[in-house]
Design a protein around this motif. Sequence first.
Motif, short mmCIF file in Angstrom:
data_model
loop_
_atom_site.label_atom_id
_atom_site.label_comp_id
_atom_site.label_asym_id
_atom_site.label_seq_id
_atom_site.Cartn_x
_atom_site.Cartn_y
_atom_site.Cartn_z
N ASP A 60 38.03 33.61 46.28
CA ASP A 60 39.22 34.17 45.60
C ASP A 60 39.04 35.66 45.35
OD1 ASP A 60 41.08 31.88 44.78
OD2 ASP A 60 39.13 31.14 44.10
N SER A 61 37.89 36.20 45.79
CA SER A 61 37.51 37.56 45.42
C SER A 61 37.49 38.47 46.64
CB SER A 61 36.11 37.54 44.80
OG SER A 61 36.04 36.58 43.77
N PHE B 144 41.95 40.06 43.93
CA PHE B 144 41.67 38.64 43.74
C PHE B 144 42.95 37.88 44.08
CE2 PHE B 144 38.97 41.16 41.05
CZ PHE B 144 37.71 40.70 41.43
N LEU C 114 38.16 31.30 39.42
CA LEU C 114 38.06 32.06 40.67
C LEU C 114 36.68 31.86 41.32
CD1 LEU C 114 39.77 35.44 39.65
CD2 LEU C 114 40.82 33.38 40.62
N ALA D 240 40.07 36.46 36.20
CA ALA D 240 39.91 35.03 35.94
C ALA D 240 40.65 34.64 34.66
CB ALA D 240 38.43 34.68 35.83
#
Lengths: 137, 391
Positions: free
Chosen positions: B211-212, B290, B207, B152
């Motif tokens: 996004d993970s 990510f 994030l 992030a």
Amino acid sequence: MTNSSTTSQATATGVLARHQAELDAGRFLIQRCGACQRAVYFPRALCPHCGAGEPAMVAPAGTGAVYAVTTVRRKPEAGGDYNVCIVELDEGVRLMSRVEGMPLADVRIGLRVRARVVVPPGGSGMVVFGAATGDAA
Amino acid sequence: MTTLKQLRGSAAIAGVATYGCGEAPGHTDMELLAEAARRAVADAGLAMKDIDGLCTASASATMWAMPVIEYLGLRPSYIDSTMLGGSSFIAHLLPAMQALASGQCNAVLVCYGSAQRTATFGRKEVVASRRFLDPQPYETPYEPMQPLSAYALAASRHMHEFGTTRRDLAEVAVAARAWARLNPEAFMRGPLSIDDVLGARMVCDPLSVRDSCLVTDGAGAFVLVRADHARDLPREPVHVLGTGTAVWNRQISSMHDLTMTAARDSGRAAFGMAGLAPRDIDVVQLYDAFTINVLLFLEDLGFCAKGEGGAFVRDGAIAPGGRLPVNTNGGGLSCVHPGMYGIFALIEAVRQLRGEGGERQVAGAVTALAHGNGGTLSSQATAVLGLAQAL
């Protein structure tokens, strides 16, 4: 100051322990290499730039700017959201920290900040930042 | 002395397998690894007794090669248990090629397995143990939610410097899901839109949970042999044309530049050894822990200029039908991510080159790039693979 020829209890401890002891006493120190003159953080036993022996601990100006930032989302019952950032000190080194005392959404990259040391109850001293209001730097 | 150029194409991947991808309740890491290993060796047309080289790493067991060797009943003459996080299994390639070239061994098994999703001892305990076994005293006090917070922070810097948007990041997740929808092995196959990603629960700004990467079980294995040996085996050989590994830092706060990873060096080494450039690559597999990873690696590996990753992926450019097929299995975001993903990137590259992609097959793929990442943007390993016509 360190000196390899002295063997007192105080100088026999490692660089991490000595740096932490300074933090616990409310003092934030970085290192500056005597050989290449470059600033070093996190503190270590040799200069990562030139390989010289342990750089000297020095007091930084304490001012810098937010270099990267995130808000970690946490449930309110667990304490709520909090800031984690990377600050670039004016000496050129960076460290992970947090900015306190302002809304999370206002902690933006480029924000001028000033370091202070906090010692959580029963914990170890650590460096945090606040907005450097009225700072001439 | 054998030069890297001489090693180009000297070894080939002769067998691959995955096992237990998604959820494999009731299994141990070792059981999943062993089944993937057994299948990869069989896929290569070999028997376990032919394996005389072993490369493996574990996110928790520091002496992992020993129990693996014991479990599989091997007596290897070549052993590599180098742990470079999720990049390990691509980083294992070059030393294994050197061992094969020198005659130290004849068939190297590279294998990984993790039951992290369903195991009672999982990620949480591993992370807690690492605070003692592998401390990061200058980051831990600030309670970063690792690894997510590190990525992030990198994303925040990329957005600041280059105007990258959350929508650009979402393009990566949506493309991965579109590929996953074509892959029966993928764990998440439901529809996913840009708005779904933008509206998903935030975890570490910028994030979100979409996004993970996934948290799944799964195992992967492959067998590497000398190229001349591979030609006598049943599967079409997938040659290692070039490979490289680079590490610049461990901690995210120690990165020299949060928008540039050591993939700059690992990619340069891999392409240099291969004598190829990004424009020569037909299919790309990037370690997408990510969404920001994909932008960083497209830039650092040279598929676009620094800062242009966001523009590069817009409008489905890396999705099925786009200009560059990236993460054709669905990646770590939608297919599988059992703690360390690198071996799955490599296996998908091999499957594409063999034409085994089914609905997701990239037509006529002759070259592929597989890239592994480990730590928090810490270790980077790149492999350029190709069929015989690319030699």
